[in-house]
Scaffold this active site. Sequence first.
Site, PDB file in Angstrom:
ATOM      1  N   TRP A 163      79.606  59.248  30.082  1.00 39.40           N
ATOM      2  CA  TRP A 163      81.104  60.422  29.541  1.00 39.40           C
ATOM      3  C   TRP A 163      81.298  60.557  28.252  1.00 39.40           C
ATOM      4  O   TRP A 163      81.804  61.615  27.978  1.00 39.40           O
ATOM      5  CB  TRP A 163      82.771  60.179  29.696  1.00 39.40           C
ATOM      6  CG  TRP A 163      82.970  58.709  29.560  1.00 39.40           C
ATOM      7  CD1 TRP A 163      82.408  57.327  30.994  1.00 39.40           C
ATOM      8  CD2 TRP A 163      83.402  57.714  28.113  1.00 39.40           C
ATOM      9  NE1 TRP A 163      82.691  56.707  30.599  1.00 39.40           N
ATOM     10  CE2 TRP A 163      83.499  56.649  28.742  1.00 39.40           C
ATOM     11  CE3 TRP A 163      83.837  58.732  27.094  1.00 39.40           C
ATOM     12  CZ2 TRP A 163      83.966  55.696  27.814  1.00 39.40           C
ATOM     13  CZ3 TRP A 163      84.279  57.747  26.780  1.00 39.40           C
ATOM     14  CH2 TRP A 163      84.228  56.458  26.519  1.00 39.40           C
ATOM     15  N   LYS A 187      73.618  63.211  38.361  1.00 43.89           N
ATOM     16  CA  LYS A 187      75.258  62.845  38.811  1.00 43.89           C
ATOM     17  C   LYS A 187      76.201  62.488  37.505  1.00 43.89           C
ATOM     18  O   LYS A 187      75.680  61.700  36.631  1.00 43.89           O
ATOM     19  CB  LYS A 187      75.340  61.863  39.468  1.00 43.89           C
ATOM     20  CG  LYS A 187      76.365  61.258  40.597  1.00 43.89           C
ATOM     21  CD  LYS A 187      77.644  59.792  39.813  1.00 43.89           C
ATOM     22  CE  LYS A 187      77.794  59.663  38.371  1.00 43.89           C
ATOM     23  NZ  LYS A 187      79.516  60.087  38.943  1.00 43.89           N
ATOM     24  N   PRO A 188      76.404  62.960  36.730  1.00 34.81           N
ATOM     25  CA  PRO A 188      77.432  63.629  35.610  1.00 34.81           C
ATOM     26  C   PRO A 188      77.832  62.451  36.016  1.00 34.81           C
ATOM     27  O   PRO A 188      78.828  61.911  36.922  1.00 34.81           O
ATOM     28  CB  PRO A 188      77.718  64.692  35.307  1.00 34.81           C
ATOM     29  CG  PRO A 188      77.739  65.446  36.098  1.00 34.81           C
ATOM     30  CD  PRO A 188      77.006  64.567  37.651  1.00 34.81           C
ATOM     31  N   ALA A 189      79.034  61.821  34.763  1.00 32.63           N
ATOM     32  CA  ALA A 189      80.513  60.785  34.975  1.00 32.63           C
ATOM     33  C   ALA A 189      81.456  61.549  35.333  1.00 32.63           C
ATOM     34  O   ALA A 189      81.491  62.798  34.769  1.00 32.63           O
ATOM     35  CB  ALA A 189      80.903  60.161  33.360  1.00 32.63           C
ATOM     36  N   SER A 241      76.975  51.667  31.793  1.00 33.03           N
ATOM     37  CA  SER A 241      77.280  50.054  30.750  1.00 33.03           C
ATOM     38  C   SER A 241      76.130  49.321  31.776  1.00 33.03           C
ATOM     39  O   SER A 241      75.822  49.613  32.443  1.00 33.03           O
ATOM     40  CB  SER A 241      78.588  49.603  31.655  1.00 33.03           C
ATOM     41  OG  SER A 241      78.476  49.809  32.924  1.00 33.03           O
ATOM     42  N   GLU A 262      69.017  52.926  29.587  1.00 32.35           N
ATOM     43  CA  GLU A 262      70.340  52.915  28.541  1.00 32.35           C
ATOM     44  C   GLU A 262      71.478  51.967  28.835  1.00 32.35           C
ATOM     45  O   GLU A 262      72.283  52.703  28.533  1.00 32.35           O
ATOM     46  CB  GLU A 262      69.728  54.379  27.970  1.00 32.35           C
ATOM     47  CG  GLU A 262      69.023  55.240  27.557  1.00 32.35           C
ATOM     48  CD  GLU A 262      68.169  54.187  26.090  1.00 32.35           C
ATOM     49  OE1 GLU A 262      68.011  53.143  25.834  1.00 32.35           O
ATOM     50  OE2 GLU A 262      67.034  54.987  26.666  1.00 32.35           O
ATOM     51  N   CYS A 296      77.410  53.558  22.311  1.00 31.18           N
ATOM     52  CA  CYS A 296      76.398  52.927  22.443  1.00 31.18           C
ATOM     53  C   CYS A 296      75.873  51.698  21.371  1.00 31.18           C
ATOM     54  O   CYS A 296      75.829  50.592  20.513  1.00 31.18           O
ATOM     55  CB  CYS A 296      75.438  52.802  23.431  1.00 31.18           C
ATOM     56  SG  CYS A 296      74.428  54.591  23.053  1.00 31.18           S
ATOM     57  N   GLU A 392      81.506  44.708  23.060  1.00 29.70           N
ATOM     58  CA  GLU A 392      81.486  45.989  22.573  1.00 29.70           C
ATOM     59  C   GLU A 392      82.902  46.402  22.948  1.00 29.70           C
ATOM     60  O   GLU A 392      83.214  46.259  24.503  1.00 29.70           O
ATOM     61  CB  GLU A 392      80.564  46.600  24.231  1.00 29.70           C
ATOM     62  CG  GLU A 392      80.025  48.176  23.516  1.00 29.70           C
ATOM     63  CD  GLU A 392      79.289  48.839  23.990  1.00 29.70           C
ATOM     64  OE1 GLU A 392      78.779  48.283  25.355  1.00 29.70           O
ATOM     65  OE2 GLU A 392      78.532  49.596  24.424  1.00 29.70           O
TER      66      GLU A 392
END
Length: 489
Positions: A163, A187-189, A241, A262, A296, A392
């Site tokens: 997202w 498949k998007p968030a 993640s 990634e 990220c 993170e």
Amino acid sequence: MIDLQIQSSLTDPSLLVDTAYINGQWCSAKDDATIDVINPSSKKIIATVPDLTVDQVRQAINDANTAWKTWKSSPATERATKLANWYQLMMDNQDDLARIMTLEQGKPLQESKGEITYAASFIKWFAEEARRINGETHPAPTSDRRLMTVKQPVGVCAAITPWNFPAAMITRKCAPAIAAGCTILVKPADLTPLSALALAVLADRAGIPAGVFNVVTGNAKSIGETFTSSEIIRKLTFTGSTKVGSLLMAQSAPTVKRLSLELGGNAPFIVFEDADIDEAVSGLMISKFRNAGQTCVCANRVLVHDKIYDRFTDSLVNAVRTLKVGDGFAENVTIGPLINENAVAKVRAHIEDSLQKGASIAYGEIPSGDDLFVTPTILRDVTTDMLPATEETFGPLAPLIRFHTDEEALKIANETPYGLGAYYYTQNLKRAWHVGENLEFGMIGLNSGVISMDSSPFGGIKLSGVGREGSNLGIEEYLEVKAWHIGSL
Ligand code: NAP
């Protein structure tokens, strides 16, 4: 369902859609199930999108396979032209695309515009790369033989995206796949599907054939399992993640898929005693506070040499003071809301853990309650046992860690299982080489807070993933090399 008032605020209201895009068709879930899309700024529902059934996702994979049989042998010029059309349509509609992004993601409108330009740049880049998929000839062991290699598309691909960059994480994967002659399902968030669907509207207008680019919305776990268990899908590309990336890697093992992952980072940002402090502060402001610290490659641990620690802290406080937190559409806002309550809770936990262990607040405050608007905060006297040093944060928190020698800085920087981005500031040539060669990260910025662009390989090592996106390497992730032996000549 779409909020009609929001839709009518766009120059082209048809860009805001609430149906999935499969094989050139706009479709709802068979059982009409939907997922809410919420504006993080107002916390109001702005749209719902289909929660597709497993059967619908399987059918989408079959359709993408049928489309691949034609697309894989389309001329490179055709693929390049259609991608170039898509790029141009993105640029022509950048204001509307940015508004859709700010609505669902919260980032300031100016940043959304920047992301649309950045996202479109990957389509342009790979439109150009489509015509440069070259094979090779190799010396044969005998005079009656010839040996060559050709590159061919890997086949049907699947992408799962996060997202935080709702457009760029899609184009960075789909443009090289399409340029290579693959078909792809995205498949998007769940939090940000509207930007993906707006891209599908433009892909359709650009003449990208049915089944080549598809957007499937719905339950992440079930779509992930459908993708990874499919014999048809030959490649999975994921940004998100490390936890989910490693799960998808395990799920992909039985069908031995090609993977690009990634994943998360924990970037060090090292300011040596000879650094230009103004430049370092400017670099940190970009790297740390873009997208409210939800990237990220965000500087996660700021390492500052003891000799300049106080001067650097004061300069940073002065710079951070100028940031304005608020609704992404409001004038001069530079920090929007965090994506949800969990994100705020993580920032709070990192600050509280640090304060308990001896750090102090140089600027900012502990986020309170469920308010998604978090004041950018600077912590001083942070040590390596505190949470911001080991995890993170993914929020607007800059923890300042003191160091005394180059080797100590390098040791702290590399003491992480992640290896995505790293930054360092120095004017000393010898130090610049030594540190650069010994930072264990996929991307490093020397006197630069920016390390991501279409022409440079993006990706990490260790728990930050496998594979590279962008640059000349990005398209290779979607190509197989076939060795071709010719005898009896
Ligand atoms: P995430 O929770 O891993 O989600 C990423 C995507 O995976 C979303 O589409 C999510 O769907 C989906 N997903 C979640 N659980 C799944 C499952 N069991 N099976 C299949 N798919 C699943 O990550 P995030 O919180 O959205 O993004 C933040 C993370 O992404 C950070 O760690 C950040 O560092 C990383 N990131 C890395 C890069 C890079 O290039 N290295 C770039 C950006 C972000 P739902 O949204 O529907 O749950």
